[in-house]
Write an enzyme that holds these catalytic residues in place. Structure first.
Site, PDB file in Angstrom:
ATOM      1  N   SER A 208      46.157  46.824  44.895  1.00 39.19           N
ATOM      2  CA  SER A 208      47.398  47.188  44.226  1.00 39.19           C
ATOM      3  C   SER A 208      48.574  47.089  45.199  1.00 39.19           C
ATOM      4  O   SER A 208      48.831  46.026  45.759  1.00 39.19           O
ATOM      5  CB  SER A 208      47.259  48.584  43.609  1.00 39.19           C
ATOM      6  OG  SER A 208      48.256  48.815  42.640  1.00 39.19           O
ATOM      7  N   ASP A 266      43.939  44.608  33.094  1.00 38.00           N
ATOM      8  CA  ASP A 266      44.621  45.560  33.961  1.00 38.00           C
ATOM      9  C   ASP A 266      45.932  45.993  33.304  1.00 38.00           C
ATOM     10  O   ASP A 266      46.823  45.175  33.072  1.00 38.00           O
ATOM     11  CB  ASP A 266      44.894  44.917  35.329  1.00 38.00           C
ATOM     12  CG  ASP A 266      45.297  45.923  36.395  1.00 38.00           C
ATOM     13  OD1 ASP A 266      45.913  46.940  36.050  1.00 38.00           O
ATOM     14  OD2 ASP A 266      44.988  45.674  37.570  1.00 38.00           O
ATOM     15  N   HIS A 293      42.162  48.134  36.223  1.00 37.37           N
ATOM     16  CA  HIS A 293      42.766  48.385  37.527  1.00 37.37           C
ATOM     17  C   HIS A 293      41.769  49.076  38.461  1.00 37.37           C
ATOM     18  O   HIS A 293      41.819  50.296  38.666  1.00 37.37           O
ATOM     19  CB  HIS A 293      44.017  49.250  37.342  1.00 37.37           C
ATOM     20  CG  HIS A 293      44.933  49.239  38.532  1.00 37.37           C
ATOM     21  ND1 HIS A 293      45.570  48.106  38.971  1.00 37.37           N
ATOM     22  CD2 HIS A 293      45.310  50.228  39.380  1.00 37.37           C
ATOM     23  CE1 HIS A 293      46.317  48.393  40.027  1.00 37.37           C
ATOM     24  NE2 HIS A 293      46.167  49.673  40.301  1.00 37.37           N
TER      25      HIS A 293
END
Length: 332
Positions: A208, A266, A293
């Site tokens: 991320s 995601d 995610h």
């Protein structure tokens, strides 16, 4: 962080077709749609540490000289080995010439996501670390910026949430074109310090916001920045910063080997954002999975990770490149 539509704040130069992992076939067209302002007519430089492109069937991995196929009788004289033993033997062949290269696995500096920490990343990557055991070691570090605890955090705990940079005062949104982003230089210095103090490291793994930071480090490394001696990066749920002040990271093709792990569902970092960042790299390898995610570590992804890492030797860099294309989970 919420999901945001893809914007064209930074126009990444269009690199060659994403690389397919090993010999797995490509399902559908291999080249992603060109971004506005892409450079289709030019071929960027080979990634740092990359071996010259050649067909593995006719070129030696050691010297690039033609090699004759091994006869069946020669193969039959090889002692029986487990799959892991065969893989280790191949690594020794590729890494021959690097003194004591097989004395340790690859070491990856691991960068967590926004509102996470080194401890939380370690807790959430148990399956991945097990999958990579004996081949690669993950070493997480904390981002330098502490965040105020949320309702989900223990206000009296010793593991506060952290972040790598901010798009606003004490906040971060991946899709925000922040006019005055803050905290990035401190984070780059923290990564450089970790590489120097806890190394040697061979590559990066980012998740991320940590993956977005790792991509910036790759850009600096590709330009020859001596603070970041890494040979490759694994970027999970990554994205390009929308802040105009960060645009210089993406204006030139990033010539460093990269594996981009993209979750098709995601809802935090949309798959389109991760794919757009992949186009900023020279010959990126893109691995799609049907999840959201998180860092996937099922059998299909394990195979993909190991095949990508098979291209590298501890302390050396890239050993070989796959053919162009894009790997999807269904093909693995």
């Amino acid at each position: 962080m919420g999901s945001h539509p893809v914007t064209r704040q930074h126009r990444c130069p269009q690199g060659p077709t994403p690389a397919v992992l090993g010999e797995f076939p490509l399902a559908g067209p291999g080249r992603a749609a060109a971004l506005p302002g892409s450079h289709r007519g030019s071929r960027p430089a080979r990634p740092a540490g990359a071996a010259p492109s050649s067909h593995p069937a006719v070129t030696s991995r050691r010297q690039g000289a033609p090699s004759a196929p091994r006869s069946r009788s020669a193969r039959s004289r090889l002692p029986s080995q487990s799959a892991r033993g065969v893989s280790a033997g191949r690594r020794k062949w590729r890494c021959r010439g690097a003194a004591m290269a097989e004395a340790r696995p690859l070491r990856l500096l691991a960068l967590h996501g926004y509102r996470q920490s080194a401890r939380r990343l370690r807790q959430r990557t148990g399956a991945l670390r097990k999958a990579l055991r004996g081949r690669a070691e993950l070493v997480p570090i904390d981002a330098p910026h502490r965040l105020p605890p949320s309702a989900e955090d223990d206000p009296d705990g010793d593991d506060p949430p952290r972040g790598w940079w901010f798009s606003g005062p004490g906040t971060f949104e991946a899709g925000e074109a922040a006019a005055a982003p803050a905290g990035l230089e401190e984070s780059l210095s923290a990564v450089a310090a970790a590489l120097a103090e806890h190394g040697p490291f061979d590559g990066l793994l980012g998740f991320s916001q940590g993956a977005a930071l790792a991509a910036m480090v790759c850009a600096l490394r590709a330009r020859g920045d001596p603070r970041f001696p890494v040979a490759f990066a694994v970027l999970v749920a990554a994205f390009a910063s929308r802040a105009p002040a960060h645009g210089h990271f993406y204006r030139e093709p990033i010539a460093l080997p990269s594996l981009h792990v993209v979750g098709d569902t995601d809802a935090v970092i949309a798959a389109a954002l991760s794919r757009e960042l992949a186009q900023c790299f020279v010959e990126p390898v893109v691995l799609s999975h049907p999840g959201g995610h998180f860092i996937p570590a099922a059998a299909a992804q394990k195979k993909a990770y190991l095949e990508f890492l098979e291209r590298f030797c501890p302390g050396q860099g890239q050993a070989e490149r796959p053919e162009a294309g894009e790997a999807r989970e269904g093909a693995l």
